[in-house]
Design an enzyme around this catalytic site. Structure first.
Site, PDB file in Angstrom:
ATOM      1  N   SER A  88       0.806  -0.962  -0.171  1.00 43.96           N
ATOM      2  CA  SER A  88       0.064   0.121  -0.192  1.00 43.96           C
ATOM      3  C   SER A  88       0.884   1.374  -0.044  1.00 43.96           C
ATOM      4  O   SER A  88       1.671   1.389   0.787  1.00 43.96           O
ATOM      5  CB  SER A  88      -1.087   0.180   1.241  1.00 43.96           C
ATOM      6  N   HIS A 102      -2.531   7.266  -4.605  1.00 45.34           N
ATOM      7  CA  HIS A 102      -2.572   6.219  -3.769  1.00 45.34           C
ATOM      8  C   HIS A 102      -2.686   4.839  -4.669  1.00 45.34           C
ATOM      9  O   HIS A 102      -3.286   5.041  -5.847  1.00 45.34           O
ATOM     10  CB  HIS A 102      -3.775   6.254  -2.992  1.00 45.34           C
ATOM     11  N   ASN A 104      -2.639   0.295  -4.183  1.00 46.39           N
ATOM     12  CA  ASN A 104      -2.627  -0.913  -3.378  1.00 46.39           C
ATOM     13  C   ASN A 104      -2.786  -2.179  -4.206  1.00 46.39           C
ATOM     14  O   ASN A 104      -3.703  -2.184  -4.836  1.00 46.39           O
ATOM     15  CB  ASN A 104      -3.963  -0.704  -2.293  1.00 46.39           C
ATOM     16  N   ARG A 106      -3.212  -6.292  -3.148  1.00 46.59           N
ATOM     17  CA  ARG A 106      -3.236  -7.407  -2.079  1.00 46.59           C
ATOM     18  C   ARG A 106      -3.919  -8.576  -2.374  1.00 46.59           C
ATOM     19  O   ARG A 106      -4.569  -8.720  -3.503  1.00 46.59           O
ATOM     20  CB  ARG A 106      -4.098  -6.542  -1.195  1.00 46.59           C
ATOM     21  N   GLY A 259      -3.867  -4.192  13.702  1.00 45.86           N
ATOM     22  CA  GLY A 259      -3.034  -3.902  12.686  1.00 45.86           C
ATOM     23  C   GLY A 259      -1.865  -2.951  13.198  1.00 45.86           C
ATOM     24  O   GLY A 259      -2.201  -2.036  14.200  1.00 45.86           O
ATOM     25  N   ARG A 260      -1.032  -2.594  12.672  1.00 43.67           N
ATOM     26  CA  ARG A 260      -0.048  -1.486  13.360  1.00 43.67           C
ATOM     27  C   ARG A 260      -0.471  -0.108  12.917  1.00 43.67           C
ATOM     28  O   ARG A 260      -0.616   0.287  11.749  1.00 43.67           O
ATOM     29  CB  ARG A 260       1.459  -1.711  12.613  1.00 43.67           C
ATOM     30  N   GLU A 262       0.579   2.751  13.160  1.00 44.54           N
ATOM     31  CA  GLU A 262       1.407   3.734  12.360  1.00 44.54           C
ATOM     32  C   GLU A 262       1.427   3.476  10.928  1.00 44.54           C
ATOM     33  O   GLU A 262       1.463   4.314  10.266  1.00 44.54           O
ATOM     34  CB  GLU A 262       3.088   3.744  12.808  1.00 44.54           C
ATOM     35  N   SER A 263       1.263   2.283  10.512  1.00 42.24           N
ATOM     36  CA  SER A 263       1.156   1.984   9.219  1.00 42.24           C
ATOM     37  C   SER A 263      -0.203   2.100   8.678  1.00 42.24           C
ATOM     38  O   SER A 263      -0.098   2.642   7.457  1.00 42.24           O
ATOM     39  CB  SER A 263       1.685   0.488   9.040  1.00 42.24           C
TER      40      SER A 263
END
Length: 300
Positions: A88, A102, A104, A106, A259-260, A262-263
């Site tokens: 992403s 942007h 992405n 997946r 999920g993280r 910050e990401s």
């Protein structure tokens, strides 16, 4: 398939970050490796305060484990395990003459209690968010998207262009987030197309990204702009933030699967404005952009 696609996005991340560093000429990506307690992890790369890019990220994650209850309800399954990996990226240029972009790509697998794959699909896309509308840039971006689609099926571009216009729609504002591109999801095997065919399509789109975006950056990066134009960029960035926090499925999935953070929130721009009841001047370039965002058009 998951190993094949994960290897592909690792290579794609290297290719994209290397090219972006070259064109910025000042800033370098900082790499952050992280692990998810429930299983998996990722490789986050962030660029900040560059000559061109004010903030951007090109992130990879590959996570797995038990599907959270909220997601089980969403997919209509019980006691399922999952694997999800993807790349992403979001790039917020400093100049309002250079569009935000942007993208992405997946892949997702779901398993039963015995570890057997019960579902699998690809998803992704790429879309452009300009602050000032240069029609030739929009045509270029969409032409590259169409060319990538046409390699596989002439019906893909009109189908996924429409899905992009529909998906990146701020319903509470009655306008699009940007001028679109491609959006596809739940690309599954059927009697006509297999998972390898979908892999070839998604990787074709991923490989087209730099061709779609970099020529626009090169053309617009040295244009002059005013304080008022920078203010407009920050006001429009506010709409970008609104979409990501209110509507975006990727953000919601990341938050619901622990999920993280910050990401997940890497996509948010560093400087944003929300002005009360702001409207651009009649007949201005800013108003022309708003009209196109309210009435998505065919660019190719």
């Amino acid at each position: 398939m998951k190993d094949k696609f994960y290897k592909y996005i690792l290579q794609l991340q290297d290719t994209i970050t290397s090219k972006l560093e070259d064109i910025d000429g000042v800033a370098k990506f900082q790499e952050d490796l992280w692990n998810r307690p429930e299983g998996g992890g990722g490789r986050t790369r962030v660029i900040e305060n560059g000559a061109i890019f004010e903030k951007g990220g090109v992130n990879i994650s590959a996570v797995h484990g038990a599907l959270p209850e909220s997601m089980q309800n969403y997919f209509g399954v019980k006691d399922a395990d999952f694997f999800a990996c993807g790349l992403s990226l979001v790039l917020h240029p400093k100049s309002p003459m250079v569009p935000t972009v942007h993208a992405n790509w997946r892949y997702f697998e779901m398993y039963d209690k015995n570890g057997k794959i019960v579902d699998q699909w690809f998803g992704g896309g790429q879309d452009l968010t300009p602050y000032y509308l240069f029609e030739e840039d929009a045509t270029h971006f969409h032409s590259v998207c169409k060319r990538a689609c046409d390699q596989h099926n002439p019906e893909f571009y009109p189908r996924y262009k429409k899905k992009c216009d529909d998906y990146f729609w701020n319903t509470h504002r009655k306008e699009a987030r940007g001028i679109g591109g491609l959006f596809f999801d739940y690309c599954k095997s059927d009697g006509n197309i297999g998972m390898n065919d979908w892999y070839n399509f998604v990787s074709e789109v991923g490989d087209s990204f730099l061709d779609a975006y970099i020529p626009i950056v090169t053309k617009r990066k040295d244009l002059d702009y005013s304080k008022a134009q920078r203010d407009w960029q920050e006001i429009r960035r506010g709409r970008y933030v609104e979409f990501n926090l209110v509507h975006d499925k990727g953000t919601l999935f990341g938050l619901k699967t622990n999920g993280r953070i910050e990401s997940i929130l890497m996509s948010l721009p560093p400087h944003v404005q929300w002005r009360y009841d702001h409207h651009p001047e009649k007949g201005s370039d800013e108003e022309r952009l708003i009209y196109v965002l309210q009435h998505p058009k065919e660019w190719v």
